[in-house]
Design a protein around this motif. Structure first.
Motif, PDB file in Angstrom:
ATOM      1  N   ASP A  36       0.808  -1.221   0.000  1.00  0.00           N
ATOM      2  CA  ASP A  36       0.000   0.000   0.000  1.00  0.00           C
ATOM      3  C   ASP A  36       0.839   1.268   0.000  1.00  0.00           C
ATOM      4  OD1 ASP A  36      -2.199  -1.636   0.097  1.00  0.00           O
ATOM      5  OD2 ASP A  36      -2.509  -1.417   2.264  1.00  0.00           O
ATOM      6  N   GLN A  37       1.962   1.233   0.712  1.00  0.00           N
ATOM      7  CA  GLN A  37       2.780   2.441   0.833  1.00  0.00           C
ATOM      8  C   GLN A  37       3.387   2.858  -0.512  1.00  0.00           C
ATOM      9  OE1 GLN A  37       2.783  -0.113   2.861  1.00  0.00           O
ATOM     10  NE2 GLN A  37       2.443   0.659   4.937  1.00  0.00           N
ATOM     11  N   VAL A  38       3.609   1.902  -1.409  1.00  0.00           N
ATOM     12  CA  VAL A  38       4.126   2.249  -2.738  1.00  0.00           C
ATOM     13  C   VAL A  38       3.086   3.071  -3.494  1.00  0.00           C
ATOM     14  CG1 VAL A  38       4.924   1.356  -4.956  1.00  0.00           C
ATOM     15  CG2 VAL A  38       5.651   0.248  -2.826  1.00  0.00           C
ATOM     16  N   ALA A  39       1.853   2.617  -3.487  1.00  0.00           N
ATOM     17  CA  ALA A  39       0.782   3.365  -4.157  1.00  0.00           C
ATOM     18  C   ALA A  39       0.574   4.727  -3.503  1.00  0.00           C
ATOM     19  CB  ALA A  39      -0.509   2.555  -4.128  1.00  0.00           C
ATOM     20  N   GLN A  40       0.670   4.780  -2.176  1.00  0.00           N
ATOM     21  CA  GLN A  40       0.526   6.059  -1.477  1.00  0.00           C
ATOM     22  C   GLN A  40       1.638   7.029  -1.864  1.00  0.00           C
ATOM     23  OE1 GLN A  40       0.349   5.089   2.727  1.00  0.00           O
ATOM     24  NE2 GLN A  40      -1.322   3.629   2.380  1.00  0.00           N
ATOM     25  N   THR A 192      17.919  14.655  -2.299  1.00  0.00           N
ATOM     26  CA  THR A 192      17.062  15.579  -1.562  1.00  0.00           C
ATOM     27  C   THR A 192      15.882  14.842  -0.950  1.00  0.00           C
ATOM     28  OG1 THR A 192      17.705  17.329  -3.118  1.00  0.00           O
ATOM     29  CG2 THR A 192      15.772  17.737  -1.721  1.00  0.00           C
ATOM     30  N   LEU A 193      15.254  13.969  -1.727  1.00  0.00           N
ATOM     31  CA  LEU A 193      14.287  13.009  -1.205  1.00  0.00           C
ATOM     32  C   LEU A 193      14.930  11.641  -1.345  1.00  0.00           C
ATOM     33  CD1 LEU A 193      11.479  12.385  -0.057  1.00  0.00           C
ATOM     34  CD2 LEU A 193      10.650  12.149  -2.421  1.00  0.00           C
ATOM     35  N   GLY A 194      15.542  11.179  -0.268  1.00  0.00           N
ATOM     36  CA  GLY A 194      16.304   9.937  -0.323  1.00  0.00           C
ATOM     37  C   GLY A 194      15.805   8.927   0.681  1.00  0.00           C
ATOM     38  N   GLY A 195      15.871   7.660   0.319  1.00  0.00           N
ATOM     39  CA  GLY A 195      15.462   6.596   1.214  1.00  0.00           C
ATOM     40  C   GLY A 195      16.611   6.088   2.053  1.00  0.00           C
ATOM     41  N   TYR A 196      16.425   4.901   2.600  1.00  0.00           N
ATOM     42  CA  TYR A 196      17.481   4.238   3.363  1.00  0.00           C
ATOM     43  C   TYR A 196      17.949   3.007   2.602  1.00  0.00           C
ATOM     44  CZ  TYR A 196      16.425   7.357   7.261  1.00  0.00           C
ATOM     45  OH  TYR A 196      16.245   8.469   8.049  1.00  0.00           O
ATOM     46  N   ALA A 241       9.330   2.784   0.471  1.00  0.00           N
ATOM     47  CA  ALA A 241       8.201   3.689   0.252  1.00  0.00           C
ATOM     48  C   ALA A 241       7.678   4.242   1.577  1.00  0.00           C
ATOM     49  CB  ALA A 241       7.079   2.962  -0.496  1.00  0.00           C
ATOM     50  N   ALA A 242       7.657   3.403   2.610  1.00  0.00           N
ATOM     51  CA  ALA A 242       7.195   3.853   3.923  1.00  0.00           C
ATOM     52  C   ALA A 242       8.105   4.949   4.478  1.00  0.00           C
ATOM     53  CB  ALA A 242       7.140   2.665   4.887  1.00  0.00           C
ATOM     54  N   ILE A 243       9.404   4.764   4.301  1.00  0.00           N
ATOM     55  CA  ILE A 243      10.366   5.780   4.745  1.00  0.00           C
ATOM     56  C   ILE A 243      10.195   7.065   3.943  1.00  0.00           C
ATOM     57  CG2 ILE A 243      12.838   6.350   4.739  1.00  0.00           C
ATOM     58  CD1 ILE A 243      13.279   3.304   5.371  1.00  0.00           C
ATOM     59  N   LEU A 244      10.062   6.928   2.638  1.00  0.00           N
ATOM     60  CA  LEU A 244       9.959   8.096   1.760  1.00  0.00           C
ATOM     61  C   LEU A 244       8.673   8.879   1.996  1.00  0.00           C
ATOM     62  CD1 LEU A 244      11.390   6.356  -1.403  1.00  0.00           C
ATOM     63  CD2 LEU A 244      12.403   8.365  -0.291  1.00  0.00           C
ATOM     64  N   LEU A 245       7.597   8.197   2.379  1.00  0.00           N
ATOM     65  CA  LEU A 245       6.357   8.901   2.698  1.00  0.00           C
ATOM     66  C   LEU A 245       6.546   9.857   3.868  1.00  0.00           C
ATOM     67  CD1 LEU A 245       3.682   6.090   2.279  1.00  0.00           C
ATOM     68  CD2 LEU A 245       3.621   8.334   1.166  1.00  0.00           C
ATOM     69  N   TYR A 250       8.165  16.323   4.941  1.00  0.00           N
ATOM     70  CA  TYR A 250       9.069  17.382   5.394  1.00  0.00           C
ATOM     71  C   TYR A 250       9.933  17.940   4.254  1.00  0.00           C
ATOM     72  CZ  TYR A 250       7.877  15.378   9.948  1.00  0.00           C
ATOM     73  OH  TYR A 250       7.206  14.913  11.052  1.00  0.00           O
ATOM     74  N   ILE A 251       9.585  17.610   3.005  1.00  0.00           N
ATOM     75  CA  ILE A 251      10.497  17.920   1.900  1.00  0.00           C
ATOM     76  C   ILE A 251      10.702  19.416   1.715  1.00  0.00           C
ATOM     77  CG2 ILE A 251       8.694  17.817   0.117  1.00  0.00           C
ATOM     78  CD1 ILE A 251      12.360  16.613  -0.196  1.00  0.00           C
ATOM     79  N   ASP A 252       9.655  20.221   1.851  1.00  0.00           N
ATOM     80  CA  ASP A 252       9.818  21.662   1.656  1.00  0.00           C
ATOM     81  C   ASP A 252      10.723  22.264   2.728  1.00  0.00           C
ATOM     82  OD1 ASP A 252       8.297  21.780  -0.672  1.00  0.00           O
ATOM     83  OD2 ASP A 252       6.425  22.084   0.430  1.00  0.00           O
ATOM     84  N   GLU A 253      10.575  21.783   3.949  1.00  0.00           N
ATOM     85  CA  GLU A 253      11.452  22.229   5.035  1.00  0.00           C
ATOM     86  C   GLU A 253      12.902  21.835   4.746  1.00  0.00           C
ATOM     87  OE1 GLU A 253      12.201  21.293   9.797  1.00  0.00           O
ATOM     88  OE2 GLU A 253      10.404  20.555   8.796  1.00  0.00           O
ATOM     89  N   ALA A 254      13.100  20.618   4.259  1.00  0.00           N
ATOM     90  CA  ALA A 254      14.453  20.155   3.938  1.00  0.00           C
ATOM     91  C   ALA A 254      15.072  20.998   2.825  1.00  0.00           C
ATOM     92  CB  ALA A 254      14.424  18.689   3.524  1.00  0.00           C
TER      93      ALA A 254
END
Length: 373
Positions: A36-40, A192-196, A241-245, A250-254
């Motif tokens: 589900d988190q991938v679709a989200q 900038t938007l990076g996972g683990y 995907a769960a981490i990236l969500l 917080y992406i704009d703040e980052a």
């Protein structure tokens, strides 16, 4: 003081409870493949970028390979791109037996020199692959003009460009990756938007291209065990995907924090005559994914930073046209002098949202001291 080039654990410890809850939820549900988190996340990326479709894949490299395949960047066809970039921007073409045709870069932005693109077009050219590099997008107005004139497909390598926007001739900002036929993002940890871990995304506004991308990521299947094409095994991991969500929240703040860090670097290093900063060109909103300078005696400076326990990186020490793996393309040293000169002078300094003002001040103090000696 020791300053790492990148330190992912700071972000994790700041938001540890959120990350742990998100991962625990995935582990407890047990849906690890296209959960589900991938679709989200795909929906979140669509909304943020104002793209009609987003397709999660296993890496930014896979995103380039799949998009290149679908767009016909293969079987001897030529695709115009830059030699001053990461390998995947060109290997995605050669993987399909296509031919990258390199164009030198603009010496002030490091992006492809759009004034040299059209002269490289032949009857065998099928596409342009611009790279939105470091902190700004390529000149997409000119690129799309050329593509429309010559009926070429455009694949935007926006692997490093999440959050960047270009104000095109329509006089409204468009997110990186949404202007050409396809755009791709990388979710490598330093982005900038990076996972683990690894992860990537293909975006498009074309329904048919999106349909193919969704098939190609699951071996080319239109439904389970029914294959319309020979595709790939490339699916964005549900845990990533769960981490990236969380990070997307917080992406704009980052992005704002990165800009503040970049401004501090420019302010503190502006008096040093031995370094130059890249220039932002065109009406666009930049994002400081990395902070590069062009430095005299670059290798000596790099050694000095190491001595003082300051991390750095060099993007890129050798342009693609002189890499061993591309020797069959027939290029030689001297063919793209601007890219070669940049490779000898460029160095990236630490920049990520959690780096402290004191650490940036220390880095600038050491660089200024190096050039005063």
């Amino acid at each position: 003081m020791k300053v790492k080039f990148y330190e992912s654990t700071r972000e994790y410890f700041e938001k540890q409870d959120e990350f742990d809850r998100a991962l625990k939820h995935v582990l407890e549900k047990g849906n690890f493949i296209l959960g589900d988190q991938v679709a989200q996340l795909e929906n979140g990326i669509q909304e943020y970028c104002q793209a009609k479709y987003a397709v999660g894949v296993a890496s930014g490299t896979d995103a380039l390979i799949i998009a290149s395949d679908i767009l016909g960047f293969k079987d001897g066809k030529e695709v115009i791109t830059s030699p001053f970039t990461f390998l995947a921007s060109a290997s995605c073409i050669t993987k399909h037996r296509g031919r990258p045709v390199f164009v030198d870069i603009d010496e002030e932005t490091f992006s492809i020199d759009v004034n040299k693109v059209e002269e490289k077009i032949t009857s065998n050219t099928v596409g342009i692959l611009p790279i939105h590099l470091f902190n700004q997008m390529a000149d997409m107005d000119r690129i799309m003009d050329i593509a429309d004139k010559h009926r070429l497909r455009v694949l935007e390598d926006a692997a490093e460009a999440f959050g960047m926007r270009w104000k095109g001739m329509g006089r409204q900002y468009k997110h990186s990756g949404t202007i050409g036929d396809f755009g791709v993002f990388s979710f490598f940890p330093t982005k900038t938007l990076g996972g683990y871990g690894d992860g990537g995304m293909i975006i498009t506004n074309n329904e048919e291209l999106a349909r193919k991308a969704k098939q190609y990521r699951v071996h080319g299947a239109s439904k389970k065990y029914f294959y319309d094409n020979v595709g790939y095994n490339s699916r964005l991991d549900t845990l990533q995907a769960a981490i990236l969500l969380i990070k997307l929240k917080y992406i704009d703040e980052a992005i704002r924090k990165r800009e503040n860090i970049a401004r501090l670097y420019m302010e503190r290093l502006s008096g040093c005559e031995n370094i130059r900063f890249p220039k932002i060109k065109g009406e666009q909103k930049s994002v400081y994914y990395v902070f590069n300078i062009l430095a005299e005696r670059r290798d000596e400076l790099a050694a000095y930073l190491t001595e003082n326990e300051i991390g750095y990186s060099i993007y890129y020490p050798r342009p693609l046209h002189v890499q061993e793996c591309f020797k069959d393309l027939g290029y030689k040293k001297g063919d793209f002098p601007v890219a070669e000169r940049a490779a000898n002078e460029i160095i990236a300094l630490p920049i990520y949202p959690e780096i402290t003002t004191d650490e940036v001040e220390y880095i600038c103090e050491k660089i200024n001291a190096f050039y005063k000696n």
